[in-house]
Each structure stands twice: as structure tokens, then as C-alpha cells.
Design a protein around this motif. Structure first.
Motif, PDB file in Angstrom:
ATOM      1  N   ALA A  99       0.842  -1.209   0.000  1.00  0.00           N
ATOM      2  CA  ALA A  99       0.000   0.000   0.000  1.00  0.00           C
ATOM      3  C   ALA A  99       0.875   1.256   0.000  1.00  0.00           C
ATOM      4  O   ALA A  99       0.630   2.199  -0.772  1.00  0.00           O
ATOM      5  N   ALA A 100       1.921   1.266   0.843  1.00  0.00           N
ATOM      6  CA  ALA A 100       2.780   2.461   0.953  1.00  0.00           C
ATOM      7  C   ALA A 100       3.542   2.701  -0.352  1.00  0.00           C
ATOM      8  O   ALA A 100       3.670   3.850  -0.803  1.00  0.00           O
ATOM      9  N   ALA A 101       4.029   1.610  -0.991  1.00  0.00           N
ATOM     10  CA  ALA A 101       4.792   1.776  -2.236  1.00  0.00           C
ATOM     11  C   ALA A 101       3.870   2.305  -3.348  1.00  0.00           C
ATOM     12  O   ALA A 101       4.270   3.179  -4.131  1.00  0.00           O
ATOM     13  N   THR A 102       2.626   1.798  -3.399  1.00  0.00           N
ATOM     14  CA  THR A 102       1.675   2.286  -4.416  1.00  0.00           C
ATOM     15  C   THR A 102       1.396   3.772  -4.191  1.00  0.00           C
ATOM     16  O   THR A 102       1.339   4.566  -5.133  1.00  0.00           O
ATOM     17  N   PHE A 103       1.264   4.151  -2.918  1.00  0.00           N
ATOM     18  CA  PHE A 103       0.966   5.544  -2.590  1.00  0.00           C
ATOM     19  C   PHE A 103       2.133   6.458  -2.971  1.00  0.00           C
ATOM     20  O   PHE A 103       1.942   7.547  -3.503  1.00  0.00           O
ATOM     21  N   ALA A 104       3.376   5.973  -2.718  1.00  0.00           N
ATOM     22  CA  ALA A 104       4.558   6.786  -3.051  1.00  0.00           C
ATOM     23  C   ALA A 104       4.617   7.000  -4.571  1.00  0.00           C
ATOM     24  O   ALA A 104       4.994   8.089  -5.042  1.00  0.00           O
ATOM     25  N   THR A 105       4.222   5.980  -5.349  1.00  0.00           N
ATOM     26  CA  THR A 105       4.211   6.118  -6.806  1.00  0.00           C
ATOM     27  C   THR A 105       3.206   7.206  -7.209  1.00  0.00           C
ATOM     28  O   THR A 105       3.484   8.036  -8.086  1.00  0.00           O
ATOM     29  N   TRP A 106       2.046   7.208  -6.530  1.00  0.00           N
ATOM     30  CA  TRP A 106       1.023   8.236  -6.839  1.00  0.00           C
ATOM     31  C   TRP A 106       1.564   9.637  -6.555  1.00  0.00           C
ATOM     32  O   TRP A 106       1.444  10.543  -7.394  1.00  0.00           O
ATOM     33  N   ILE A 107       2.233   9.813  -5.403  1.00  0.00           N
ATOM     34  CA  ILE A 107       2.770  11.153  -5.068  1.00  0.00           C
ATOM     35  C   ILE A 107       3.821  11.571  -6.101  1.00  0.00           C
ATOM     36  O   ILE A 107       3.837  12.704  -6.575  1.00  0.00           O
ATOM     37  N   THR A 108       4.687  10.612  -6.489  1.00  0.00           N
ATOM     38  CA  THR A 108       5.742  10.955  -7.450  1.00  0.00           C
ATOM     39  C   THR A 108       5.121  11.400  -8.775  1.00  0.00           C
ATOM     40  O   THR A 108       5.547  12.395  -9.374  1.00  0.00           O
ATOM     41  N   ARG A 109       4.068  10.661  -9.215  1.00  0.00           N
ATOM     42  CA  ARG A 109       3.390  11.054 -10.470  1.00  0.00           C
ATOM     43  C   ARG A 109       2.816  12.459 -10.347  1.00  0.00           C
ATOM     44  O   ARG A 109       2.900  13.266 -11.275  1.00  0.00           O
ATOM     45  N   LYS A 117       6.303  24.434  -9.898  1.00  0.00           N
ATOM     46  CA  LYS A 117       7.113  23.624  -8.983  1.00  0.00           C
ATOM     47  C   LYS A 117       6.250  23.163  -7.799  1.00  0.00           C
ATOM     48  O   LYS A 117       5.580  24.000  -7.188  1.00  0.00           O
ATOM     49  N   PRO A 118       6.242  21.855  -7.477  1.00  0.00           N
ATOM     50  CA  PRO A 118       5.424  21.447  -6.328  1.00  0.00           C
ATOM     51  C   PRO A 118       5.991  22.017  -5.022  1.00  0.00           C
ATOM     52  O   PRO A 118       7.186  22.283  -4.920  1.00  0.00           O
ATOM     53  N   HIS A 119       5.121  22.190  -4.035  1.00  0.00           N
ATOM     54  CA  HIS A 119       5.541  22.698  -2.721  1.00  0.00           C
ATOM     55  C   HIS A 119       6.506  21.702  -2.075  1.00  0.00           C
ATOM     56  O   HIS A 119       6.322  20.487  -2.197  1.00  0.00           O
ATOM     57  N   SER A 120       7.538  22.218  -1.364  1.00  0.00           N
ATOM     58  CA  SER A 120       8.569  21.348  -0.771  1.00  0.00           C
ATOM     59  C   SER A 120       8.009  20.347   0.242  1.00  0.00           C
ATOM     60  O   SER A 120       8.638  19.317   0.520  1.00  0.00           O
ATOM     61  N   CYS A 121       6.849  20.647   0.810  1.00  0.00           N
ATOM     62  CA  CYS A 121       6.212  19.736   1.770  1.00  0.00           C
ATOM     63  C   CYS A 121       6.027  18.336   1.149  1.00  0.00           C
ATOM     64  O   CYS A 121       6.105  17.324   1.836  1.00  0.00           O
ATOM     65  N   LEU A 122       5.822  18.322  -0.185  1.00  0.00           N
ATOM     66  CA  LEU A 122       5.595  17.053  -0.887  1.00  0.00           C
ATOM     67  C   LEU A 122       6.798  16.105  -0.727  1.00  0.00           C
ATOM     68  O   LEU A 122       6.638  14.898  -0.580  1.00  0.00           O
ATOM     69  N   TYR A 123       8.011  16.685  -0.756  1.00  0.00           N
ATOM     70  CA  TYR A 123       9.216  15.846  -0.642  1.00  0.00           C
ATOM     71  C   TYR A 123       9.375  15.316   0.777  1.00  0.00           C
ATOM     72  O   TYR A 123       9.932  14.245   0.984  1.00  0.00           O
ATOM     73  N   TRP A 124       8.868  16.069   1.764  1.00  0.00           N
ATOM     74  CA  TRP A 124       8.869  15.560   3.150  1.00  0.00           C
ATOM     75  C   TRP A 124       7.925  14.355   3.218  1.00  0.00           C
ATOM     76  O   TRP A 124       8.221  13.361   3.881  1.00  0.00           O
ATOM     77  N   TYR A 125       6.782  14.430   2.503  1.00  0.00           N
ATOM     78  CA  TYR A 125       5.850  13.298   2.505  1.00  0.00           C
ATOM     79  C   TYR A 125       6.505  12.066   1.879  1.00  0.00           C
ATOM     80  O   TYR A 125       6.357  10.952   2.371  1.00  0.00           O
ATOM     81  N   LEU A 126       7.250  12.288   0.786  1.00  0.00           N
ATOM     82  CA  LEU A 126       7.923  11.145   0.154  1.00  0.00           C
ATOM     83  C   LEU A 126       8.972  10.567   1.102  1.00  0.00           C
ATOM     84  O   LEU A 126       9.117   9.340   1.218  1.00  0.00           O
ATOM     85  N   GLY A 127       9.697  11.452   1.789  1.00  0.00           N
ATOM     86  CA  GLY A 127      10.685  10.999   2.778  1.00  0.00           C
ATOM     87  C   GLY A 127      10.017  10.196   3.884  1.00  0.00           C
ATOM     88  O   GLY A 127      10.521   9.147   4.321  1.00  0.00           O
ATOM     89  N   ALA A 128       8.854  10.684   4.331  1.00  0.00           N
ATOM     90  CA  ALA A 128       8.123   9.994   5.409  1.00  0.00           C
ATOM     91  C   ALA A 128       7.704   8.592   4.957  1.00  0.00           C
ATOM     92  O   ALA A 128       7.857   7.609   5.704  1.00  0.00           O
ATOM     93  N   ILE A 129       7.194   8.494   3.729  1.00  0.00           N
ATOM     94  CA  ILE A 129       6.736   7.172   3.256  1.00  0.00           C
ATOM     95  C   ILE A 129       7.941   6.246   3.032  1.00  0.00           C
ATOM     96  O   ILE A 129       7.852   5.039   3.305  1.00  0.00           O
ATOM     97  N   ALA A 130       9.054   6.823   2.574  1.00  0.00           N
ATOM     98  CA  ALA A 130      10.265   5.993   2.421  1.00  0.00           C
ATOM     99  C   ALA A 130      10.655   5.408   3.782  1.00  0.00           C
ATOM    100  O   ALA A 130      11.048   4.235   3.886  1.00  0.00           O
ATOM    101  N   CYS A 131      10.540   6.212   4.855  1.00  0.00           N
ATOM    102  CA  CYS A 131      10.861   5.717   6.209  1.00  0.00           C
ATOM    103  C   CYS A 131       9.910   4.590   6.595  1.00  0.00           C
ATOM    104  O   CYS A 131      10.329   3.572   7.166  1.00  0.00           O
ATOM    105  N   LEU A 132       8.612   4.747   6.281  1.00  0.00           N
ATOM    106  CA  LEU A 132       7.645   3.685   6.617  1.00  0.00           C
ATOM    107  C   LEU A 132       7.996   2.405   5.859  1.00  0.00           C
ATOM    108  O   LEU A 132       7.979   1.305   6.432  1.00  0.00           O
ATOM    109  N   ILE A 133       8.350   2.548   4.577  1.00  0.00           N
ATOM    110  CA  ILE A 133       8.684   1.371   3.775  1.00  0.00           C
ATOM    111  C   ILE A 133       9.910   0.651   4.376  1.00  0.00           C
ATOM    112  O   ILE A 133       9.915  -0.575   4.532  1.00  0.00           O
TER     113      ILE A 133
END
Ligand code: HEM
Length: 370
Positions: A99-109, A117-133
Motif C-alpha cells: 500500500a505504501a509503495a503504491t501511494f509513493a508512486t502516486w505522489i511521485t506522479r 514547482k510542487p511545494h517542498s512539503c511534498l518531498y517531506w511526505y515522500l521521505g516519510a513514506i520511504a521511512c515507513l517502507i
């Protein structure tokens, strides 16, 4: 969906506080009831709200909106596996990982397709999901390296609490507090951009240090302090008046920042053997998580309950949930610090604040259809 996740989180918090008083369960059971059943799906629900805003794109599709449900199932499975001393947590970890990997793919897309330019908060979310993975991968690794189980458990818990929850929280607070106050923080985007490396690097060092080599954890704590001190200074300069108010979400959201700093410092004392693991975990949950979730819910639940145009109903609902927010924040913070220092009586303060918020939530839901 988000309203359901808020209610599930509220019920899981209440259950996590009440269950140990009723049945002698292993600590992993009630910890996962609060964090994996309550917080994990709620964080994904909140990201589903914020990612389209941060990338100026359309709301998430139904498939993506169902991902938090999959995580809820994984969380419930993990809770029952600890309560019943079974090994089904391996299956739970696998479901949550997919579930987390599918979600990270959605955020990256969404980041790639963002208008501007996307807001920098988005990269914190990707970092957070990488930590969960990584944290879930550490659970799978327990089957392969049983002799490293304790180290992997430490890796898992620090990646989850400081990485998955911490990165999401500290990034979201920087978007949420200015919205709650109604005045922008012009430097938030630039600060988030510069600070991600310290927060992510700090999390990885603390997690590896707690698992295998303690000095790394102290260095990691210092790194994490860089963005926290800078954020604290900015908020005191920009929003001191609102933070001091006894009603509204601002005091709860800033108490969450103070609670996170306290939990990090308690972690260092725990690494030195001065504080116990349980006391440190209680400080994290009561002084940081409870003000965070109640403050964020006061601000976001009205939008989630009635999406679309903001009306007088939304303002009233926010007022109703935010009433006494400053008192609740003080009770949560004081209760968490006392319990963190080993004084059990602190729990009564947190239970009082949680009960008050649950009543406010129930009274809002009772009039939600008006
Ligand atoms: C489905 C997802 C999850 C699975 C399958 C899982 C699995 C595990 C396992 C197997 C352990 C070791 C238990 C032991 O040896 O006693 C553990 C410990 C722990 N996990 Fe998780 N976990 C999940 C999600 C989370 C999340 C989301 C958090 C926090 C945000 C979290 C925080 C912790 C903590 C704090 C501990 C230490 C508990 C203790 O010392 O009693 N876990 N987890």
C-alpha cells in the motif's frame, strides 16, 4: 473517508489508553492500536487531502482514496497478531508495504505532473513514506535474521515514529498553522526545502544508532534539532499572539512542535539509560501525537465533513472543536512530560484532555447534518 479515519483514530486512542487498564496485553498490542490502526491510515488520509493542494492538481481517484483502508486492515491485523501472540504481523507488514509503495508512486506522479514547482512539503511526505517502507522492510527482515530481532525492532520503531510520523507532522504543521491563524509564513517553502536533509539525515542516524551504534543517535538528534529550532523561532516571531490563545487550533499545533522536541530529548536520555523505553514512548504519544492529532482535526475535520465552499458552518465547527484548545494542549503536554519522567499521575491530565476533545467531537457530529 477522512471523517471515518478521524473517528477510527479517536476510538483507537481511547482503546489504547483504556485496554491496558482492563486486560494485561503485551505493550506492542496497544502501541500498534494507537499508531498502526489509528495514526498510520489517518496520515495517509491527510496526505490525500494535501497532495492535490501542494501540486495544484485534481482530487485523488477512488483507488488512491481506498489505500488508507488497506493500511487500516494491515494495522488491525498487526494489533491482533500482538494481542493473540501470533506471527500474522508478517502478512500485515507485507500488505502495508504494498500500500505504501503504491501511494509513493502516486505522489511521485503528481509531483512530476504538477503545474509549476510542487511545494517542498511534498518531498517531506515522500521521505516519510520511504521511512515507513524501510520500517516495514525491517519487520520482514526479522524472519530472515532472528538473531538481529531486537536491533531490527529498534530500527523499525524509530523509522516509524521519527521518520514516518515525525517528517509528515513537522512538514504539515508548517502548512497548517499559518492556515489556522489566517496569516501566511512566506519562508515556509524555502525552509522546508533546506531542512529536509537535516530531518531525514537525523532520522536515519537515530534509527541506525538505536539499532547498532549509539553515538550515531546523538548526532542524529543534533541534526533533527536544526529544523526544529529554526521553526520554533519563526513561529514565535510570526504567531506568538495566536499561540498564546486558549481557544483555536494554534496552541495545540505549537504544543505538538514542543512535544516533538521533548520526545527527541527524552529519547537521548533513554539512550543513556536515564529514562525507560515505555516512559519515552508515552511522552511521544501524549506530549506530541495527541496535541498534533486534536489540533489538526480541529482545523481539518470541518473541510473533510463538508468539502467544497467554506461557509459559516465551517467556521462554527472549527470554533466548536477549537474551544479550549489551549487548555487541552497544556494538559496533553504536561501529562506527557510527567509520564515521560516516570510520574504515572500525569496520565490523568492527558485522559481529561482526550475525554474533553472526544465530547467536543461527538457534539459536532451530533449537529453535522444541520
Ligand atoms: C502493519 C504495520 C506494522 C507492522 C506489521 C509492525 C510490526 C512490528 C513488530 C513485529 C514489532 C516488534 C514487536 C516485538 O518484538 O515485541 C514492532 C514494534 C514496534 N512498532 Fe510496529 N509495526 C507496524 C506499524 C507500526 C507503525 C505505523 C508504528 C508507528 C508509527 C509502529 C511502531 C512500533 C513500536 C513503537 C514498536 C516497539 C513496541 C514495543 O517495544 O513494545 N509500528 N512492530
Amino acid at each position: 473517508m477522512q471523517v471515518l479515519l478521524v473517528l477510527t483514530a479517536a476510538a483507537s486512542f481511547a482503546g489504547a489508553v483504556a485496554l491496558p487498564l482492563l486486560y494485561p496485553l503485551p505493550s506492542a498490542a496497544h502501541i500498534h492500536l494507537a499508531l498502526a490502526v489509528g495514526v498510520m491510515p489517518l496520515i495517509f488520509g491527510a496526505m490525500i487531502h494535501f497532495v492535490p493542494v501542494l501540486t495544484r492538481s485534481a482530487i485523488a481517484s477512488l483507488g488512491v482514496r481506498l489505500i488508507p483502508l488497506l493500511l487500516l486492515i494491515a494495522g488491525v491485523l498487526a494489533f491482533f497478531s500482538f494481542a493473540a501472540s501470533s506471527q500474522s504481523y508478517y502478512l500485515a507488514a507485507f500488505i502495508a508495504l504494498v500500500a505504501a509503495a503504491t501511494f509513493a508512486t502516486w505522489i511521485t506522479r503528481r509531483a512530476v505532473g504538477s503545474i509549476g514547482k510542487p511545494h517542498s512539503c511534498l518531498y517531506w511526505y515522500l521521505g516519510a513514506i520511504a521511512c515507513l517502507i524501510l520500517a516495514l522492510a525491517a519487520v520482514s527482515a526479522m524472519a530472515l535474521w532472528p538473531e538481529q530481532r531486537l536491533a531490527l525492532k529498534r530500527l523499525h520503531l524509530h523509522l516509524n515514529t521519527l521518520g514516518f510520523i515525525g517528517l509528515t507532522a513537522i512538514a504539515t504543521l508548517q502548512v497548517l498553522l499559518p492556515t489556522a491563524v489566517g496569516r501566511p509564513d512566506p519562508q515556509a517553502g524555502a525552509r522546508l526545502h533546506l531542512d529536509l536533509k537535516w530531518a531525514l539525515g537525523g532520522t536515519l542516524l537515530i534509527s541506525l544508532g538505536a539499532a547498532w551504534f549509539r553515538p550515531l543517535a546523538y548526532l542524529g538528534t543534533l541534526l533533527w534539532m536544526i529544523p526544529l529550532v529554526s521553526l520554533g523561532n519563526t513561529w514565535l516571531t510570526l504567531y506568538f499572539r495566536e499561540i498564546r490563545q486558549l481557544n483555536g487550533a494554534a496552541s495545540s499545533l505549537s504544543a505538538a512542535l514542543a512535544g516533538f522536541v521533548a520526545a527527541l530529548l527524552f529519547g537521548s536520555l533513554h539512550a543513556n539509560g536515564i529514562l525507560s523505553t515505555t516512559d519515552t514512548a508515552h511522552a511521544f504519544i501524549l506530549a506530541f501525537l495527541f496535541p498534533l492529532v486534536t489540533g489538526a482535526t480541529s482545523q481539518l475535520l470541518p473541510i473533510w465533513a463538508r468539502p467544497g465552499m467554506q461557509t459559516a458552518w465551517h467556521a462554527q465547527a472549527r470554533q466548536r472543536l477549537g474551544a479550549g484548545g489551549g487548555y487541552r494542549a497544556m494538559l496533553f503536554f504536561a501529562g506527557g512530560i510527567m509520564l515521560g519522567l516516570g510520574w504515572r499521575g500525569g496520565l490523568a491530565l492527558s485522559i481529561a484532555a482526550l475525554a474533553a476533545f472526544l465530547l467536543q467531537l461527538a457534539s459536532l457530529l451530533a449537529v453535522a447534518h444541520e
